[in-house]
Structure formats: C-alpha cells, structure tokens
Design a protein around this motif. Structure first.
Motif, PDB file in Angstrom:
ATOM      1  N   GLU A   1     -33.331  18.769 -25.310  1.00 65.64           N
ATOM      2  CA  GLU A   1     -34.212  17.958 -24.457  1.00 65.64           C
ATOM      3  C   GLU A   1     -33.576  17.842 -23.066  1.00 65.64           C
ATOM      4  O   GLU A   1     -33.311  16.753 -22.568  1.00 65.64           O
ATOM      5  N   TRP A   2     -33.373  18.985 -22.427  1.00 63.04           N
ATOM      6  CA  TRP A   2     -32.616  19.003 -21.168  1.00 63.04           C
ATOM      7  C   TRP A   2     -33.331  18.260 -20.044  1.00 63.04           C
ATOM      8  O   TRP A   2     -32.675  17.689 -19.163  1.00 63.04           O
ATOM      9  N   LYS A   3     -34.644  18.255 -20.056  1.00 64.75           N
ATOM     10  CA  LYS A   3     -35.363  17.519 -19.014  1.00 64.75           C
ATOM     11  C   LYS A   3     -35.089  16.022 -19.133  1.00 64.75           C
ATOM     12  O   LYS A   3     -34.849  15.341 -18.127  1.00 64.75           O
ATOM     13  N   CYS A   4     -35.123  15.517 -20.364  1.00 61.96           N
ATOM     14  CA  CYS A   4     -34.813  14.102 -20.601  1.00 61.96           C
ATOM     15  C   CYS A   4     -33.366  13.821 -20.222  1.00 61.96           C
ATOM     16  O   CYS A   4     -33.063  12.780 -19.635  1.00 61.96           O
ATOM     17  N   THR A   5     -32.479  14.745 -20.555  1.00 60.09           N
ATOM     18  CA  THR A   5     -31.059  14.587 -20.234  1.00 60.09           C
ATOM     19  C   THR A   5     -30.843  14.487 -18.731  1.00 60.09           C
ATOM     20  O   THR A   5     -30.052  13.669 -18.251  1.00 60.09           O
ATOM     21  N   LEU A   6     -31.546  15.316 -17.972  1.00 63.13           N
ATOM     22  CA  LEU A   6     -31.423  15.263 -16.508  1.00 63.13           C
ATOM     23  C   LEU A   6     -31.909  13.920 -15.964  1.00 63.13           C
ATOM     24  O   LEU A   6     -31.326  13.377 -15.027  1.00 63.13           O
ATOM     25  N   LYS A   7     -32.971  13.398 -16.551  1.00 61.89           N
ATOM     26  CA  LYS A   7     -33.467  12.097 -16.113  1.00 61.89           C
ATOM     27  C   LYS A   7     -32.460  10.988 -16.430  1.00 61.89           C
ATOM     28  O   LYS A   7     -32.266  10.066 -15.633  1.00 61.89           O
TER      29      LYS A   7
ATOM     30  N   GLU B   1     -37.105   6.777 -21.397  1.00 60.57           N
ATOM     31  CA  GLU B   1     -36.990   8.237 -21.356  1.00 60.57           C
ATOM     32  C   GLU B   1     -36.924   8.864 -22.742  1.00 60.57           C
ATOM     33  O   GLU B   1     -37.496   9.925 -22.980  1.00 60.57           O
TER      34      GLU B   1
END
Length: 218
Positions: A163-169, A207
């Motif tokens: 879940e890299w998008k969530c991780t970036l957030k 998130e």
C-alpha cells in the motif's frame, strides 16, 4: 445535552455524507469531534506518565479514532479507549519497545564505528520514520481486526510496500508533525498536551482505515 454531545459527538451525522478516507475524512471527524479529541489527547498524556503504558495508551487512542474513521455510529470514545487497554497489553508494549529501540541502536552503532554525527542523525530520522509507519499499520490492525499480534506485525511491514500510496501519505503526516514541532518549539508542551497525539492517531486512522482490511497474512 452537553454531556451527551461530549460522549457521542454529533449524532445527526449521515453516514452517506461522511468521506470514506483521507483528508476529507480527517477534517470531517475533526470538525465533529474536536472537543473529544482534545480530551482524549489529555487523557493519553496522563495515562502515558508511567512511560511503560505509552504503547497501550496510544493503541487505545488509535482504537477510538479507527471507530470514527470506519464510520461506526454512536461511538462512546472514553468507553472504547479504556476497553482497548487490556487486549495484547504486554505484546503491544514489547513490539513498540522493539520498534523504538532498534532504530536508535542501529544509528548508535554507526556513530560508534564512524563517529559521523550527520550519519547518526540521518539514520535515526529514516529509521524513526519507518518505525512510525510500521506502528501506524500495526496498532490500526489490532484496533479493529480479529488478528494476532505476530500477523499484525508481519502485515504492517508488508503493507509498507504493498500500500505504497497510503505509506507516502503517512510519511507526509510524519513530516508535517516534524515541521510543526520545529515551528512551534516555544509552544511544544501545550501543543503536545492539547492535540498532537490525537491528531496523529486521527490522521493515521483516516488513511489506513480502508487498506488494513486487505490482510496479507492471517
């Protein structure tokens, strides 16, 4: 009445109007529960005074904000907070301790062998952020899923990449908190006491509330 609103918040919320996740959900919950978030933050600070109780106190805080993030109706935040203390108390404490000590230990060893202060602080910062990310996924899973501590920890590490998008957030959240702590250094103590921990828990919950249902390990 006032006590009922303090306990439940705005009970006229329409679930269809509540954003599903992200920034919209964060601001929606903040607008409707700002007073309870302040009281929960103060409660967290008091419960964390023994230090050893800090992981359980933070896990309980996440348990409340995850209820709001998952749009559970008529949440009683203080009842949820204290109910979340007992489950996995020792395991949560051990995992949080490991995730906090490990980054400091790695950075410390680098400094011992290289005497490079810049490398020490850079590693401490990087590993500290990784620890924050892992704990974000870890505590959120334990708060709402029927899952073991070991599986939650494995999932937390896997979700960092999957879940890299969530991780970036979440990284942006950690960076923002760091910036705010620098900007408001003079007011850091009241800032911590009034809102920083509950807002962190809320931003994390907003998130990850959807992504943690995609369990990778049972």
């Amino acid at each position: 009445n006032f006590v009922q609103k303090l306990t439940f918040g705005d009970r006229t919320e329409d679930a269809a109007e509540i954003p599903k996740s992200g920034t919209g959900l964060f601001w929606f919950v903040l607008k409707n529960h700002w007073m309870r978030l302040i009281l929960l933050n103060l409660l967290f600070c008091v419960c964390s005074i023994p230090v050893v109780t800090l992981p359980a106190a933070y896990g309980a805080l996440i348990a409340v904000t995850m209820q709001w993030a998952r749009r559970v109706p008529d949440v009683e935040p203080f009842r949820v907070y204290f109910a979340a203390w007992k489950p996995h108390f020792l395991a949560k404490t051990a995992v949080a301790l490991l995730l906090c000590i490990a980054p400091a230990s790695v950075a410390g060893y680098v400094y011992m062998f290289t005497a490079n202060g810049a490398a020490f602080y850079a590693l401490l910062f990087v590993f500290g952020l990784v620890s924050f990310l892992v704990q974000s996924y870890f505590f959120a899973q334990l708060a709402v899923l029927d899952i073991g501590v070991g599986s939650a920890l494995k999932n937390a590490f896997l979700l960092l990449g999957v879940e890299w998008k969530c991780t970036l957030k979440l990284l942006a959240t950690g960076g923002l908190l760091l910036v705010l702590s620098v900007v408001f250094t003079t007011y850091m103590i009241p800032f911590l006491a009034l809102c920083v921990f509950s807002l962190t828990a809320l931003s994390v919950s907003a998130e990850v509330s959807d992504v943690i249902d995609r369990r990778l390990i049972k």
